[in-house]
Scaffold this active site. Structure first.
Site, PDB file in Angstrom:
ATOM      1  N   ALA A   1      32.544  35.920  34.252  1.00  0.00           N
ATOM      2  CA  ALA A   1      33.644  35.783  33.846  1.00  0.00           C
ATOM      3  C   ALA A   1      34.876  34.839  32.924  1.00  0.00           C
ATOM      4  CB  ALA A   1      33.565  34.316  35.325  1.00  0.00           C
TER       5      ALA A   1
ATOM      6  N   LYS B   1      30.741  42.791  33.796  1.00  0.00           N
ATOM      7  CA  LYS B   1      32.424  41.479  33.635  1.00  0.00           C
ATOM      8  C   LYS B   1      31.905  40.500  34.439  1.00  0.00           C
ATOM      9  CE  LYS B   1      35.301  40.550  35.487  1.00  0.00           C
ATOM     10  NZ  LYS B   1      35.318  38.981  34.474  1.00  0.00           N
TER      11      LYS B   1
ATOM     12  N   GLU C   1      27.106  39.027  46.476  1.00  0.00           N
ATOM     13  CA  GLU C   1      25.980  37.489  46.672  1.00  0.00           C
ATOM     14  C   GLU C   1      27.921  36.592  46.797  1.00  0.00           C
ATOM     15  OE1 GLU C   1      23.509  36.725  47.036  1.00  0.00           O
ATOM     16  OE2 GLU C   1      22.656  38.825  46.637  1.00  0.00           O
TER      17      GLU C   1
ATOM     18  N   CYS D   1      26.636  27.815  44.452  1.00  0.00           N
ATOM     19  CA  CYS D   1      26.910  28.387  45.924  1.00  0.00           C
ATOM     20  C   CYS D   1      26.177  28.174  47.553  1.00  0.00           C
ATOM     21  CB  CYS D   1      26.554  30.337  45.836  1.00  0.00           C
ATOM     22  SG  CYS D   1      24.841  30.606  45.396  1.00  0.00           S
TER      23      CYS D   1
HETATM   24  P1  NAD Z   1      35.141  33.966  41.823  1.00  0.00           P
HETATM   25  O1  NAD Z   1      35.378  35.372  42.892  1.00  0.00           O
HETATM   26  O2  NAD Z   1      36.256  33.666  41.010  1.00  0.00           O
HETATM   27  O3  NAD Z   1      35.295  34.964  40.175  1.00  0.00           O
HETATM   28  C1  NAD Z   1      33.764  35.630  40.538  1.00  0.00           C
HETATM   29  C2  NAD Z   1      34.525  36.835  39.024  1.00  0.00           C
HETATM   30  O4  NAD Z   1      34.681  37.786  40.073  1.00  0.00           O
HETATM   31  C3  NAD Z   1      34.607  36.669  37.858  1.00  0.00           C
HETATM   32  O5  NAD Z   1      33.737  37.522  36.950  1.00  0.00           O
HETATM   33  C4  NAD Z   1      35.952  37.502  37.503  1.00  0.00           C
HETATM   34  O6  NAD Z   1      36.787  37.230  36.820  1.00  0.00           O
HETATM   35  C5  NAD Z   1      35.852  38.332  39.140  1.00  0.00           C
HETATM   36  N1  NAD Z   1      37.433  38.813  39.653  1.00  0.00           N
HETATM   37  C6  NAD Z   1      38.134  38.123  39.927  1.00  0.00           C
HETATM   38  N2  NAD Z   1      39.106  38.286  40.797  1.00  0.00           N
HETATM   39  C7  NAD Z   1      38.604  40.039  41.094  1.00  0.00           C
HETATM   40  C8  NAD Z   1      39.178  41.108  41.485  1.00  0.00           C
HETATM   41  N3  NAD Z   1      41.260  41.036  42.379  1.00  0.00           N
HETATM   42  N4  NAD Z   1      38.747  42.116  41.001  1.00  0.00           N
HETATM   43  C9  NAD Z   1      37.418  42.173  40.347  1.00  0.00           C
HETATM   44  N5  NAD Z   1      37.085  40.964  39.692  1.00  0.00           N
HETATM   45  C10 NAD Z   1      37.770  39.884  40.307  1.00  0.00           C
HETATM   46  O7  NAD Z   1      34.981  33.199  41.601  1.00  0.00           O
HETATM   47  P2  NAD Z   1      33.825  31.924  40.103  1.00  0.00           P
HETATM   48  O8  NAD Z   1      35.102  31.165  40.220  1.00  0.00           O
HETATM   49  O9  NAD Z   1      33.444  32.653  39.268  1.00  0.00           O
HETATM   50  O10 NAD Z   1      32.582  31.459  41.232  1.00  0.00           O
HETATM   51  C11 NAD Z   1      32.802  30.613  42.429  1.00  0.00           C
HETATM   52  C12 NAD Z   1      31.917  30.876  43.581  1.00  0.00           C
HETATM   53  O11 NAD Z   1      31.260  31.980  43.789  1.00  0.00           O
HETATM   54  C13 NAD Z   1      32.170  30.369  45.000  1.00  0.00           C
HETATM   55  O12 NAD Z   1      32.379  30.691  46.156  1.00  0.00           O
HETATM   56  C14 NAD Z   1      29.990  30.404  44.969  1.00  0.00           C
HETATM   57  O13 NAD Z   1      29.807  30.172  46.185  1.00  0.00           O
HETATM   58  C15 NAD Z   1      30.229  32.113  44.305  1.00  0.00           C
HETATM   59  N6  NAD Z   1      29.348  32.161  44.146  1.00  0.00           N
HETATM   60  C16 NAD Z   1      27.288  32.417  45.421  1.00  0.00           C
HETATM   61  C17 NAD Z   1      26.635  32.553  44.091  1.00  0.00           C
HETATM   62  C18 NAD Z   1      25.661  33.825  45.841  1.00  0.00           C
HETATM   63  O14 NAD Z   1      24.418  34.090  44.923  1.00  0.00           O
HETATM   64  N7  NAD Z   1      25.461  33.942  46.719  1.00  0.00           N
HETATM   65  C19 NAD Z   1      25.617  32.812  43.567  1.00  0.00           C
HETATM   66  C20 NAD Z   1      27.037  32.313  42.802  1.00  0.00           C
HETATM   67  C21 NAD Z   1      28.424  31.940  42.984  1.00  0.00           C
END
Ligand code: NAD
Length: 490
Positions: free
Chosen positions: A189, A187, A263, A297
């Site tokens: 984004a 799934k 992650e 991140c």
């Molecule tokens: P996000 O947490 O808003 O969304 C991530 C994914 O989760 C998306 O596909 C979103 O649709 C989904 N999602 C949102 N709510 C959900 C729910 N209730 N249930 C299931 N899925 C849900 O994050 P973002 O804004 O897309 O990405 C940025 C974040 O990701 C930052 O915090 C960044 O640090 C982190 N990130 C971490 C890593 C790592 O490897 N540690 C890598 C890249 C990004």
């Protein structure tokens, strides 16, 4: 780039890959709902993708289940060859994919090209890992039997990815899952689904059998993911995204005790000691701060510079940041593209105003340009106080927050004063000092005298509230394998 010309616009060249991808077929969502995908450079609609329902989610689990036994029984060498072919096809279509990423995410084409190469590498690396899954055999200490330790595919995996690396965050999960013999439901984004669908099409072309990879997009991730995690056939959740959503998903997964890899967010400190090579430190900080316009991140979030070199460092960094070319990601000269959304720009603007109100000094940027698109300029803030919100939270934008420190102990204490622990950066000419400090920093990854940690051959992941588990390296594949122990009377 002419956005209206189908010959040069990868949004159109990957058009066939636009439905939900379930059981090897491309189709609309049940009920026909769609989600618009925006171009952050123009705020226009690039395409529409299906808005999957609970019924579609059930169909995806069914398809992954139908394919599971066959894929687990496929010889590792064959799985390896298919993954290798995925790498080759991604590499052959690299430029098209890079433009697609740049269009839907906004990142500069040079960053998008780097991402495609990095993403493809997870297929190549895991093609190599697929044939190196080892077990163990030993005699029980009592001498009564043999201890056989085997590793088996964990089962159906739900993979959730963020928008900031739409290709790499997907291949970092799909690569090891398929190498391990698991089937997956991805799934992506909703901001960046086109890249995920395009990659699924490439994997199909590479020979990944129907049902082994399924992809769905939805506006209702909570209920859709919840329904999949409630299905007893699903055994793994691998999530990359924010710590807040990660916490919610851990609670959801607890209901059926599903194995989780997380992650999550970061709040990377940079420590520049006064014995650092200034050229190396500036180059490193520019890379650590500005890759993806700060939307990573691993992005340098707090830059601690020792007093003796603070002013010189601040002046040089400000010169470099102010000179960056801002524009649409697909323009060849662009170094800093737009942010992913209007909400992202608003959040960055709020963090900058908060820091200024608490006494930080603006050295450059800080003013949203008057143009269409989700732009925020490269910005440097000096003397940012510890109580500023941007010191506690991810900025996720092109804003460098500089803080002054005096002693090693002070730098380490301030670096560790966060709930996050993903990555950290240290600059010093004294490698012994650097390694000693690295051991005391509470973080899963440390870059010493460089601005980049990510490498498919290395274990990527965080400590504290930055995550659970590791992706890449030799560890990555074991997140998708279950250990089985057999006490054999041999
Ligand atoms: P996000 O947490 O808003 O969304 C991530 C994914 O989760 C998306 O596909 C979103 O649709 C989904 N999602 C949102 N709510 C959900 C729910 N209730 N249930 C299931 N899925 C849900 O994050 P973002 O804004 O897309 O990405 C940025 C974040 O990701 C930052 O915090 C960044 O640090 C982190 N990130 C971490 C890593 C790592 O490897 N540690 C890598 C890249 C990004």
């Amino acid at each position: 780039m002419d956005r209206s010309n189908p010959a040069t616009n990868p949004v159109d060249s990957f058009k066939a890959a636009r439905g939900l991808y379930i059981g090897g077929t491309w189709r609309a969502a049940t009920g026909g709902g769609t989600i618009p995908v925006l171009d952050p450079a123009t705020e226009g609609v690039l395409a529409e993708v299906p808005d999957a329902t609970l019924e579609d989610a059930a169909a995806a689990v069914e398809a992954a289940d139908q394919a599971a036994a066959g894929w687990a029984a496929t010889p590792p060498r064959r799985r390896s060859e298919i993954l290798r072919r995925c790498f080759e096809l991604m590499t052959a279509r690299a430029e098209e994919l890079a433009v697609l990423i740049s269009l839907e995410n906004g990142k500069a084409l040079r960053d998008a090209r780097g991402e495609v190469a990095y993403a493809a590498e997870f297929f190549r690396w895991n093609a190599e890992e697929a044939v190196r899954i080892r077990g163990d055999l030993m005699t029980a200490p009592a001498g009564t039997n043999r201890i056989i330790v085997d590793h088996q595919p964990i089962g159906i995996c739900v993979l959730i990815t963020p928008w900031n690396f739409p290709a790499a965050m997907a291949t970092r999960k799909i690569g090891p899952a398929l190498a391990a013999g698991c089937t997956v439901i991805l799934k992506p984004a909703t901001e960046t689904p086109l890249t995920a669908y395009a990659m699924a099409a490439l994997c199909e072309e590479a020979g990944v059998p129907a049902g082994v990879i399924n992809v769905l997009t939805t506006r209702k991730p909570g209920p859709v993911i919840g329904a999949m995690l409630a299905d007893p056939r699903v055994r793994k959740l691998s999530f990359t995204g924010s710590t807040g959503v990660g916490r919610t998903l851990l609670a959801e997964a607890a209901k059926t005790v599903i194995s989780c890899s997380m992650e999550l967010g970061g709040n990377a400190p940079v420590i520049v000691f006064d014995d650092a090579d200034l050229d190396t430190a500036i180059e490193g900080v520019m890379l650590a701060k500005m890759r993806n316009a700060g939307q990573a991140c691993t992005a340098a979030n707090r830059i601690y510079v020792q007093s003796a070199i603070y002013d010189a460092f601040a002046a040089r960094l400000t010169g470099r940041m102010a000179a960056l070319a801002v524009g649409p990601g697909t323009a060849p000269e662009t170094e800093c593209g737009p942010m992913v959304s209007a909400a992202a720009v608003a959040k960055i603007g709020h963090l900058v105003e908060d820091a200024k109100a608490r006494g930080a000094k603006l050295l450059c940027g800080g003013q949203r340009p008057d143009r269409k698109g989700f732009y925020y300029p490269p910005t440097v803030l000096s003397e940012v106080p510890a109580e500023a919100e941007m010191i506690r939270e991810e900025i996720f934008g092109p804003v460098a927050a500089l803080c002054r420190f005096d002693t090693d102990d002070e730098a380490i204490a301030r670096a560790n004063d966060t709930e996050y622990g993903l990555s950290a950066y240290i600059f010093t000419r004294d490698i012994g000092r650097g390694l000693k400090v690295a051991r005391r920093i509470e973080s899963g990854m440390i870059a010493l005298n460089r601005g980049l940690v990510s490498d498919p051959a290395a274990p990527f992941g965080g400590v504290k509230q930055s995550g659970l588990g590791r992706e890449g390296g030799t560890e990555g594949i074991y997140e998708f394998l279950e250990t089985k122990y057999i006490a054999a009377a041999l």
